[in-house]
Design a protein around this motif. Structure first.
Motif, PDB file in Angstrom:
ATOM      1  N   LEU A 198       9.027   9.526   0.215  1.00  0.00           N
ATOM      2  CA  LEU A 198       8.448   9.443  -1.118  1.00  0.00           C
ATOM      3  C   LEU A 198       7.588   8.304  -1.500  1.00  0.00           C
ATOM      4  N   LEU A 199       7.386   7.355  -0.133  1.00  0.00           N
ATOM      5  CA  LEU A 199       6.377   6.421  -0.333  1.00  0.00           C
ATOM      6  C   LEU A 199       5.145   6.807   0.452  1.00  0.00           C
ATOM      7  N   GLY A 200       5.094   7.999   0.699  1.00  0.00           N
ATOM      8  CA  GLY A 200       3.893   8.510   1.078  1.00  0.00           C
ATOM      9  C   GLY A 200       3.442   8.428   2.786  1.00  0.00           C
ATOM     10  N   HIS A 253      16.470   6.926   5.442  1.00  0.00           N
ATOM     11  CA  HIS A 253      15.031   6.646   6.053  1.00  0.00           C
ATOM     12  C   HIS A 253      13.974   7.718   5.711  1.00  0.00           C
ATOM     13  N   GLU A 254      14.415   8.858   6.221  1.00  0.00           N
ATOM     14  CA  GLU A 254      13.367   9.879   6.142  1.00  0.00           C
ATOM     15  C   GLU A 254      12.804  10.152   4.588  1.00  0.00           C
ATOM     16  N   LEU A 305       0.682  -1.015  -0.023  1.00  0.00           N
ATOM     17  CA  LEU A 305       0.110   0.079  -0.202  1.00  0.00           C
ATOM     18  C   LEU A 305       0.944   1.350  -0.024  1.00  0.00           C
ATOM     19  N   ARG A 306       2.045   1.397   0.328  1.00  0.00           N
ATOM     20  CA  ARG A 306       3.153   2.308   0.470  1.00  0.00           C
ATOM     21  C   ARG A 306       3.236   2.815  -1.050  1.00  0.00           C
ATOM     22  N   PHE A 307       3.077   2.166  -1.956  1.00  0.00           N
ATOM     23  CA  PHE A 307       3.243   2.688  -3.327  1.00  0.00           C
ATOM     24  C   PHE A 307       1.647   3.165  -3.864  1.00  0.00           C
ATOM     25  N   GLU A 308       0.688   3.287  -3.136  1.00  0.00           N
ATOM     26  CA  GLU A 308      -0.563   3.581  -3.509  1.00  0.00           C
ATOM     27  C   GLU A 308      -0.342   5.156  -3.925  1.00  0.00           C
TER      28      GLU A 308
END
Length: 86
Positions: A71-73, A65-66, A12-15
């Motif tokens: 980037l991945l929402g 990390h940040e 879901l992080r790529f949503e």
């Protein structure tokens, strides 16, 4: 890149990312890591310190990390909702 694109349906992080954008996202993530090391001599001149020193590498690790979280929402990981460091 095809593996990165296949992650879209499983994570879901790529949503919100369009399928045609995922290869660019994967290339960007790769460049965040590889570019830092590949440009170490340039960064040393710009920053006035060795970017490969343990201290600089730790700062870069925290930055990655940040940056990846954003980037991945995931929003900012700073503040009261921050995830613990692994």
């Amino acid at each position: 890149f095809s593996y990165g694109v296949s992650l879209r349906s499983n994570n879901l992080r790529f949503e919100g990312w369009q399928p045609h954008e995922l290869p660019l996202l994967m290339a960007t993530l790769n460049n965040l890591v590889i570019g830092y090391v590949a440009n170490a001599s340039l960064l040393a001149r710009l920053f006035g310190e060795d970017p490969l020193s343990p201290e600089a590498q730790e700062r870069h690790r925290l930055f990655l990390h940040e940056a990846i979280r954003r980037l991945l929402g995931g929003g900012s990981g700073r503040g009261p909702d921050a995830l613990p460091e692994v």
